[in-house]
Design an enzyme around this catalytic site. Structure first.
Site: not given
Ligand code: 7TS
Length: 415
Positions: A125, A228, A368
């Protein structure tokens, strides 16, 4: 004790699942973006604001003590949840992204230099990619990618070649947010260890869905986001080995992260508070404790089993559709409950919009993960992702909607 197999009873805990979209029952398949929240979490949040809202770590009054106990209680729950040796190693952040940035700022900037290498994978990501890329630019270090094979799995032979004594850190996702690929962390951790490199695991997708033990993985850092995994937005976790965190300077300076301040000098607080400057997100951290309780109560093995059943069923049905392409491992055992797909000739955004007309929430786009999209040779994918409250009936409805969507969209495309 909740019975994990009794999805009907689990669904009753999630008020939002009663919602209708254009008169149709909501089918929420966008769990990889964020999960829904059970009443237990919503109640913990309102209970704090209605009954003991106060700042923590400072007041001597009853409500401040209650809030401090609840806030620190979540830290203990999280430590147990990820099998951490000590709750002093659990740091609250805003999200997984911020947690990675702390490692980059407070560890990376002091330990990475010109000629060093940082190893990531091509399916990271942007959150576990852009901060490292920037660090490499600033320091003259090199970002090295472990690629995925044609089967959507990580190329472990390549990992073995790329992780060398030049590697300072291996930073990888536990599960791809696009393809659901589950990474064999033990192999990568061992390679990192053999070469004297640190090992960071991005658990944003893995921790909510798979049993996760930092001791078993033997990593140095683990990051994830509570939103999540049934918790509220605004709470992330950075777990790190105590001896490493001890050596790292804080990223933010100000209140709460100090142990004493004089005009001449400030001494920083001990772990974990030295990384939590200013008033933290007290309410959401407290409510995150209820999310951990909920998942513990179900059992993470059971969460995984439920999602595996859904994924197996969904992939079976989807792969029977002509022109359906599913990205990543075709064997559900090797992946989490995330299915990225495209229908030949149909833009994933059109697919997302037309499914929305049937009340089905999926995500479409690059997720992303632009470097991964390039590897896959696509602009984007449609993505369905499951969680504890999803059902086989919802998947049946989804597959019917896919068939209808394909007819409508291909008809429009042909005109
Ligand atoms: N790493 C992974 C593997 C992720 O899927 C995401 C968010 C993040 C980091 C970042 O998480 P955050 O809470 O800091 O934003 N992934 C996604 C997605 O797949 N669709 O929306 C957010």
């Amino acid at each position: 004790m909740k019975n994990w197999n009794d999805t009907k009873s689990i669904r009753k805990d999630f008020p939002i699942l009663e919602r209708k979209i254009d008169g149709k029952p909501l089918i929420y398949f966008d769990n990889a973006a964020t999960s829904q929240k059970p009443v237990q979490v919503i109640n913990a949040l309102t209970n704090y604001y209605e009954n003991y809202n106060s700042n923590i770590h400072r007041g001597l009054h009853t409500m401040s003590e209650e809030a401090t106990l609840a806030y620190e209680g979540t830290r203990e729950k999280i430590a147990r949840f990820i099998d951490a040796p000590s709750e002093r190693e659990v740091i609250f952040t805003r999200n997984a992204t911020e947690a990675i940035n702390i490692v980059v700022e407070s560890w990376g900037k002091h330990n990475i230099g010109a000629g060093d290498e940082i190893v990531i994978t091509s399916m990271e990501h942007h959150s576990n990619f852009v901060p490292w890329q920037k660090l490499c630019e600033d320091k003259g270090a090199r970002l090295v990618y472990i690629e995925i094979g044609a089967d959507g799995n990580l190329d472990y032979a390549m990992a073995e070649r790329l992780i060398t004594n030049k590697t300072k850190i291996v930073a990888v996702t536990q599960m791809s947010n696009v393809m659901g690929t589950v990474v064999d962390l033990k192999i990568l951790g061992k390679l990192a260890r053999l070469n004297g490199a640190k090992f960071l695991v991005d658990g944003a997708q893995g921790v909510p869905h798979l049993p996760t033990s930092v001791r078993e993985i033997d990593c140095d850092f683990l990051v994830f986001s509570m939103h999540k995994m049934l918790g509220p937005t605004g709470v992330g976790v950075l777990w790190g080995k105590e001896e490493l965190l001890d050596l790292m300077p804080p990223m933010l300076y100000g209140g709460d992260m100090i142990s004493s301040v004089t005009r001449e000098k400030t001494t920083v607080n001990e772990l974990p508070w030295k990384f939590e400057a200013g008033t933290p997100n007290i309410a959401d951290v407290i409510a995150s404790g209820a999310a951990i309780d909920y998942l513990q109560n179900l059992g993470m093995q059971n969460v995984r089993a439920h999602e595996l059943e859904l994924t197996r069923y969904a992939m079976d049905a989807m792969l029977k559709l002509p022109s359906m392409k599913i990205y990543g491992p075709q064997n559900p055992e090797l992946k989490g409950g995330v299915i990225s797909f495209n229908y030949e000739g149909i833009h994933p955004h059109d697919m997302g919009q037309i499914l929305n007309e049937s009340g089905i929430a999926i995500r479409a786009g690059h997720h992303c993960c632009q470097p991964l999209m390039k590897t896959l040779g696509v602009m984007g994918t449609a993505r369905a992702s499951f969680y504890i409250y999803n059902t086989i009936e919802e998947i049946d409805f989804f597959v019917d909607a896919l068939i209808k969507a394909e007819k409508v969209l291909n008809y429009v495309a042909c005109r």
